[in-house]
Design a protein around this motif. Structure first.
Motif, PDB file in Angstrom:
ATOM      1  N   MET A  65       0.823  -1.214   0.000  1.00  0.00           N
ATOM      2  CA  MET A  65       0.000   0.000   0.000  1.00  0.00           C
ATOM      3  C   MET A  65       0.854   1.259   0.000  1.00  0.00           C
ATOM      4  N   TRP A  66       1.998   1.230   0.684  1.00  0.00           N
ATOM      5  CA  TRP A  66       2.912   2.373   0.595  1.00  0.00           C
ATOM      6  C   TRP A  66       3.460   2.516  -0.827  1.00  0.00           C
ATOM      7  N   THR A  67       3.704   1.381  -1.487  1.00  0.00           N
ATOM      8  CA  THR A  67       4.170   1.420  -2.879  1.00  0.00           C
ATOM      9  C   THR A  67       3.106   2.037  -3.784  1.00  0.00           C
ATOM     10  N   LEU A  68       1.846   1.651  -3.584  1.00  0.00           N
ATOM     11  CA  LEU A  68       0.763   2.211  -4.392  1.00  0.00           C
ATOM     12  C   LEU A  68       0.556   3.693  -4.087  1.00  0.00           C
ATOM     13  N   THR A  69       0.723   4.079  -2.818  1.00  0.00           N
ATOM     14  CA  THR A  69       0.608   5.500  -2.463  1.00  0.00           C
ATOM     15  C   THR A  69       1.667   6.316  -3.185  1.00  0.00           C
ATOM     16  N   ALA A  70       2.908   5.824  -3.150  1.00  0.00           N
ATOM     17  CA  ALA A  70       4.002   6.526  -3.840  1.00  0.00           C
ATOM     18  C   ALA A  70       3.766   6.557  -5.341  1.00  0.00           C
TER      19      ALA A  70
END
Length: 250
Positions: free
Chosen positions: A196-201
């Protein structure tokens, strides 16, 4: 059916299963003056599936993963539509290395959030049934384009194929989320957060790429600005889910 029961039916299924009768009683006791607050409460619950009543931590993870997949599919579809339907935006951004890199990073984030479905024949057959219609519809359009049947075709045929293509993409996104919700193995908490942090970035980088490439080509108009602003919505959804998981210590 009473009005209180209809209003209680607006809540997510997990709430209705856990507190259905109590919700009706509370709505009936509060009266019509509570309806505006009720609408806000219901909307908030639908936006935070990670905090819905759950029987296990893995169930919360599965809901969060499905939410991430649905949000990602929505913003990919809308971004793709904006790039394809706006000729200038398509030239500036469509085939750029920056956007390709963002899409690759998006796939990496999805791979972390959504592990492969359980390797069972019944699961495979169920997944194929769900995806059969969008795959067939998209394949039909692709074959028509490859055979160059559009050359000299009437306008209504072109419009029909274009509509079928976008319908296939939208239906494919919806059905993929259903496959994930039904059959995917819930990810671990660490893997879910990393994805989810990857998708946020990725959503943030895509917004920056659209704006910067459009500005570099002298086309900083409404379309790139709307696309970039729209990418703030999935960022917010990812952050809400991450915050919910953190508060639940899931």
């Amino acid at each position: 059916m009473s009005l209180a029961r209809r209003l209680a039916g607006l809540y997510p299924p997990a709430f209705r299963q856990r507190w259905g009768a109590d919700l009706e009683i509370e709505i009936r006791a509060a009266g019509a003056r509570s309806w505006p607050n009720l609408a806000v409460s219901v909307a908030a619950m639908w936006l935070h599936p990670a905090i819905w009543p759950a029987d296990s931590r893995s169930q919360r993870h599965a809901r969060a993963a499905t939410t991430a997949a649905a949000v990602t599919a929505a913003w990919w579809l809308l971004t793709h539509a904006a790039v394809e339907l706006d000729d200038r935006l398509g030239r500036d951004v469509g085939h750029s290395w920056a956007l390709s890199g963002c899409m690759t990073l998006m796939l990496a984030g999805l791979a972390l959030v959504v592990p492969l479905p359980r390797p069972r024949l019944a699961v495979l057959l169920s997944s194929l049934r769900l995806l059969a219609v969008p795959a067939a519809l998209g394949g039909l359009v692709a074959v028509a384009v490859q055979l160059n049947t559009l050359a000299g075709a009437p306008g209504w045929i072109r419009l029909g194929l274009l509509t079928a293509w976008w319908a296939a993409l939208a239906l494919g996104a919806i059905q993929t989320c259903r496959v994930i919700a039904r059959h995917a193995t819930p990810p671990s908490g660490r893997r879910l957060r990393l994805g989810m942090w990857t998708l946020t970035a990725t959503s943030a980088m895509t917004a920056v790429a659209v704006l910067s490439l459009s500005a570099a080509n002298g086309h900083l108009g409404p379309s790139p600005a709307l696309v970039s602003a729209g990418l703030l919505l999935p960022m917010s959804a990812y952050m809400w889910t991450l915050n919910d998981l953190s508060n639940l210590n899931a």
